[in-house]
Design a protein around this motif. Sequence first.
Motif, PDB file in Angstrom:
ATOM      1  N   TYR A  25       1.076  -1.202  -0.105  1.00 37.39           N
ATOM      2  CA  TYR A  25       0.112  -0.024   0.154  1.00 37.39           C
ATOM      3  C   TYR A  25       0.357   1.217  -0.281  1.00 37.39           C
ATOM      4  O   TYR A  25       0.649   2.422  -0.465  1.00 37.39           O
ATOM      5  N   GLY A  99      -6.477   3.538   1.987  1.00 39.48           N
ATOM      6  CA  GLY A  99      -7.328   2.455   1.822  1.00 39.48           C
ATOM      7  C   GLY A  99      -8.893   2.026   1.335  1.00 39.48           C
ATOM      8  O   GLY A  99      -9.108   2.820   0.967  1.00 39.48           O
ATOM      9  N   PHE A 125      -6.227  -2.380  -0.717  1.00 46.33           N
ATOM     10  CA  PHE A 125      -5.281  -3.016  -0.249  1.00 46.33           C
ATOM     11  C   PHE A 125      -5.005  -4.604  -1.041  1.00 46.33           C
ATOM     12  O   PHE A 125      -5.778  -5.138  -1.878  1.00 46.33           O
TER      13      PHE A 125
END
Length: 142
Positions: A25, A99, A125
């Motif tokens: 991420y 996210g 994610f």
Amino acid sequence: MAALPGPVVFTNGVFDVLHRGHVTYLANARAQGGSLVVALNTDASARRLGKGPDRPLNAEQDRAVVMAALESVSLVTWFDEDTPVQLLSELKPQVYVKGGDYDMRKLAETALVEGYGGRALAIPFVDGYSTTNLVQRIRSAG
């Protein structure tokens, strides 16, 4: 922050126990600009998120040191409020990233960043990676 290559990307979170999902991420967030600022929830702020009475497992200074060691991260700071709105209003990064489990349209952070001409986006994610699930697995193996 003024010395960082732009556009400056900003993300935030607890990042309690780093795992593959986090680092993937963060690398994807960094790829959205010239540098990446990560704002960590302080311990008190993290506890208010309701992840459990003993979370975060790692203290804010320890989480900051680990985060700062990552190649994708340019600068680490933290915030004590429930959201980073105040910090965002001070730093004014060009890009705000969260996210993929967040609905960006519902976040006050999105309205703030877009209000001064920045952009806000969600990065998916990596499926199967969660600090909460990892902690549960460790405890059940104990």
